[in-house]
Design an enzyme around this catalytic site. Sequence first.
Site, PDB file in Angstrom:
ATOM      1  N   ASP A  64       0.837  -1.193   0.000  1.00 32.88           N
ATOM      2  CA  ASP A  64       0.000   0.000   0.000  1.00 32.88           C
ATOM      3  C   ASP A  64       0.875   1.247   0.000  1.00 32.88           C
ATOM      4  O   ASP A  64       1.837   1.336   0.770  1.00 32.88           O
ATOM      5  CB  ASP A  64      -0.899   0.000   1.240  1.00 32.88           C
ATOM      6  CG  ASP A  64      -2.060   0.959   1.103  1.00 32.88           C
ATOM      7  OD1 ASP A  64      -3.173   0.482   0.815  1.00 32.88           O
ATOM      8  OD2 ASP A  64      -1.866   2.174   1.273  1.00 32.88           O
ATOM      9  N   ASN A  72      -2.525  12.750  -3.459  1.00 25.95           N
ATOM     10  CA  ASN A  72      -3.462  13.173  -4.507  1.00 25.95           C
ATOM     11  C   ASN A  72      -4.024  14.563  -4.223  1.00 25.95           C
ATOM     12  O   ASN A  72      -4.121  15.406  -5.109  1.00 25.95           O
ATOM     13  CB  ASN A  72      -4.619  12.172  -4.615  1.00 25.95           C
ATOM     14  CG  ASN A  72      -4.525  11.313  -5.857  1.00 25.95           C
ATOM     15  OD1 ASN A  72      -3.749  11.574  -6.768  1.00 25.95           O
ATOM     16  ND2 ASN A  72      -5.311  10.260  -5.894  1.00 25.95           N
ATOM     17  N   HIS A  77      -4.459  14.737  -9.215  1.00 28.23           N
ATOM     18  CA  HIS A  77      -4.620  13.375  -9.717  1.00 28.23           C
ATOM     19  C   HIS A  77      -3.626  12.983 -10.807  1.00 28.23           C
ATOM     20  O   HIS A  77      -3.158  11.833 -10.819  1.00 28.23           O
ATOM     21  CB  HIS A  77      -6.055  13.158 -10.196  1.00 28.23           C
ATOM     22  CG  HIS A  77      -7.048  13.115  -9.066  1.00 28.23           C
ATOM     23  ND1 HIS A  77      -7.163  12.031  -8.227  1.00 28.23           N
ATOM     24  CD2 HIS A  77      -7.947  14.030  -8.631  1.00 28.23           C
ATOM     25  CE1 HIS A  77      -8.102  12.275  -7.314  1.00 28.23           C
ATOM     26  NE2 HIS A  77      -8.590  13.473  -7.544  1.00 28.23           N
ATOM     27  N   ASP A  81      -1.439   9.694 -10.447  1.00 30.03           N
ATOM     28  CA  ASP A  81      -1.386   8.604 -11.425  1.00 30.03           C
ATOM     29  C   ASP A  81       0.061   8.276 -11.789  1.00 30.03           C
ATOM     30  O   ASP A  81       0.438   7.106 -11.897  1.00 30.03           O
ATOM     31  CB  ASP A  81      -2.159   8.982 -12.695  1.00 30.03           C
ATOM     32  CG  ASP A  81      -3.663   8.949 -12.494  1.00 30.03           C
ATOM     33  OD1 ASP A  81      -4.113   8.439 -11.451  1.00 30.03           O
ATOM     34  OD2 ASP A  81      -4.390   9.440 -13.385  1.00 30.03           O
ATOM     35  N   GLU A 108      -4.638   2.419  -4.548  1.00 35.98           N
ATOM     36  CA  GLU A 108      -3.188   2.515  -4.351  1.00 35.98           C
ATOM     37  C   GLU A 108      -2.628   1.247  -3.721  1.00 35.98           C
ATOM     38  O   GLU A 108      -1.525   1.235  -3.194  1.00 35.98           O
ATOM     39  CB  GLU A 108      -2.847   3.716  -3.477  1.00 35.98           C
ATOM     40  CG  GLU A 108      -3.225   3.602  -2.018  1.00 35.98           C
ATOM     41  CD  GLU A 108      -4.688   3.872  -1.726  1.00 35.98           C
ATOM     42  OE1 GLU A 108      -5.059   3.839  -0.541  1.00 35.98           O
ATOM     43  OE2 GLU A 108      -5.475   4.110  -2.683  1.00 35.98           O
TER      44      GLU A 108
END
Length: 206
Positions: A64, A72, A77, A81, A108
Site C-alpha cells: 500500500d 493526490n 490526480h 497517477d 493505491e
Amino acid sequence: MFSDITEAKQVEAELMAANEKLNLLAHRDGLTELLTRRAFDEALAREFARASRNAMPLSLLIIDVDWFKRFNDHYGHPAGDECLRVVSRCIEAAARRPADAAARYGGEEFGLILPETDAHGAFVIAENLRSKVRDLAIGHAGSEKGIVTVSIGVSTFEAAAAIEIADLLSRADEALYGAKAAGRDRVHGWRPHLSGQRSTGSRRKT
C-alpha cells in the site's frame, strides 16, 4: 484456390492476434499495466492449488502506498497517477520469475504473488521493494517521511498449514495493517496475534 486458403489463414491469424490483444487488455490495469484484480484472483487460485498439490510454499505481499490520498489532494490526480505508475514499475521488477504475478489490487494497493517462496524469502523481497520505492525519492509533503513510501504485509502458505486462499489474503491484509499501525514504511509478516489486533482496530487509512 491457393490464394483463397492463404487469405483465409491470414484473416485467421489477424483475428487470433486481435483476440490475444483484447485478452491482454482485459487482464491488465489501464494505468499501471499490471494485472487486474480479476486476473490476480485467477493467478492466486491457480498457484494456491499448485502449492497445495505439490506441498510447496506460496507467499503473498499486499503493498500500500502510504498516505496516498494526501498525495493526490496536495499534488493533483495526474501526479498521483504518475506516482502509481512509477511505484508499479518497482513492484513489477520484484516479480522476477515467470510464475511471479504483480497486480493492482485496488486504488493505491498492489498484490504480489510469489510461488515456491517461503516466509523468509518473501520478507527479503518485500524489504528490497520497500527500499527501492524509498530510493525513488518522490517528494510527499503529506507524509512525515517527506517522500513516497510503501507499507507491505506478508503472508505465506506452508504445506503443513491447513489454510485456504481467504486466510492467505486476510493474513496479508492483517500484516499490512500492522505495518501501518507501527508507523508505515515498513514490512510486517503475519503472526497469530495480529488477528486479534486487526479485529479490534479500525480500517487502516491511506
